[in-house]
Scaffold this active site. Sequence first.
Site, PDB file in Angstrom:
ATOM      1  CB  CYS A   1       3.042  20.323  11.515  1.00 43.42           C
ATOM      2  SG  CYS A   1       3.596  18.544  11.927  1.00 43.42           S
TER       3      CYS A   1
ATOM      4  N   PRO B   1      -7.061  19.441  11.352  1.00 47.51           N
ATOM      5  CG  PRO B   1      -5.507  20.718  10.375  1.00 47.51           C
ATOM      6  CD  PRO B   1      -6.662  20.790  11.221  1.00 47.51           C
ATOM      7  CG  MET B   2      -5.704  15.563  14.043  1.00 44.89           C
ATOM      8  SD  MET B   2      -6.765  14.707  15.483  1.00 44.89           S
ATOM      9  CE  MET B   2      -8.328  14.706  14.522  1.00 44.89           C
TER      10      MET B   2
ATOM     11  CG  ASP C   1      -5.088  20.946  26.812  1.00 46.82           C
ATOM     12  OD1 ASP C   1      -4.739  20.073  26.266  1.00 46.82           O
ATOM     13  OD2 ASP C   1      -4.567  21.807  27.646  1.00 46.82           O
TER      14      ASP C   1
ATOM     15  N   GLY D   1      -9.094  18.428  18.097  1.00 49.74           N
ATOM     16  CA  GLY D   1      -8.316  17.434  17.559  1.00 49.74           C
ATOM     17  C   GLY D   1      -8.333  15.921  18.067  1.00 49.74           C
TER      18      GLY D   1
ATOM     19  CG  ASN E   1      -6.462  22.851  18.352  1.00 46.70           C
ATOM     20  OD1 ASN E   1      -5.013  22.867  17.832  1.00 46.70           O
ATOM     21  ND2 ASN E   1      -7.311  22.170  18.660  1.00 46.70           N
TER      22      ASN E   1
END
Length: 327
Positions: free
Chosen positions: A102, A18-19, A206, A228, A204
Site C-alpha cells: 500500500c 484487496p482495495m 495495468d 484491481g 498485478n
Amino acid sequence: MIKIGKINFPEFPFLLAPMEDVSDPPFRRLCKMEGADLMYSEFISSEGLIRDAIKSKKKLEIFDYERPIGIQIFGGDEEAMSLSAKIVETVQPDLLDINFGCPVKKVACKGAGAGVLKDIDLMVKLTKAVVNSTKLPVTVKTRLGWDEKSINIDEVAERLQDVGIQALTIHARTRSQMYKGHSDWNYIARVKNNPRIQIPIFGNGDIDSPEKALEFKNKYGVDGIMIGRAAIGNPWIFKQIKHFFKTGELLPPPTLKERIEAVKKHALWSTEWKGERTGLLEMRQHYSNYFRGIADFKPYKSQLLSTLSIDELNSIFDTILTEKDIL
C-alpha cells in the site's frame, strides 16, 4: 495446477485485489459471480484488530460463497502482526495475506504497507512472525521497491519464500510511482524465472482488458493475474478475460440492463451488510464507474446520488430502463 496450502486453483487463476473501501463483501460477491478465482478482504490494520477497533473487526466478516477467500493485514510491529494473525485465524479464511504494497502516505510513512520496502530485514521479521503464528497459508502482496533507485524485489521474493510464504503477488510499480506511469512486468518475469523461486508468482498492474491479460500471461510467464482498479464498476472483467482465453473472442460489453441489474444487487447487498443509509452512502462512489460511457446519463446519476432509500433507488433504475433514448 496452482496450489496454495490445501487450496487448488485453476491452471491460470484470476485474483481480485484487496482495495480499501472497494473490496467489501457486496463487491466481492459480484466479482465471484463473474468469475474471480480468489479474493481478499480490504486490508486490515494489525493495530486496529488488537485494539478491537469496530471498523477493523467488521472487515473480518467473510462468507462461504466467497471461498477461497483471503484476509489481508498490514502493520510494522512484529508482536502486533503476530497477534493479529491469531485473531484472523479464528474466522477461518482460506489464507492470510500481508500487505507490503500500500503506497498511501498514512500507511507507508508510518512504517507499514510499502513503507516496509525500505527495510527488508524488518519485512522478513514481520513475515516470519506471521508465518509462525498461524496454521493458515501466508501470502504477500508487495511492490518492486520504494523507488526506481531501490528496486529490491528479487531479494524480497527469495527471503520471503525462505521464511515460509506460499505465494507472492507483485504490483509492478514502485511506491513512489503510486498508481501513475506504466507498470514494468519485466521485474516480475525475472522473479518468476529465478530458479530459486518455487512458489506461485502473481502479477498485478495495468491489466484492464482481455487482450492485455493474454499478452502479459504469455510474455511474462506469471502463474496468475491480480486485477484491481479495472474491476471497479466492471466485475464482468473476470468473465470477459476467461472467455477470451478460452475462445479467442471478445464478449460484448454489458448492456445497460445488465449494468443496472449488477448495481441493484450491489446496492441491496451493501444495505443488508451495512444498513440502508451507510450502504447507499458508500455506493455513491460506484455509480460513475458502472455507467461510464453511457450517453446522457448525468441527470440520472444526480438522482442516484441524492437518494438514501433502496426502494427509491430501484425506482430510479426502473425509470431509466423505460427511457428509450437511454436504451
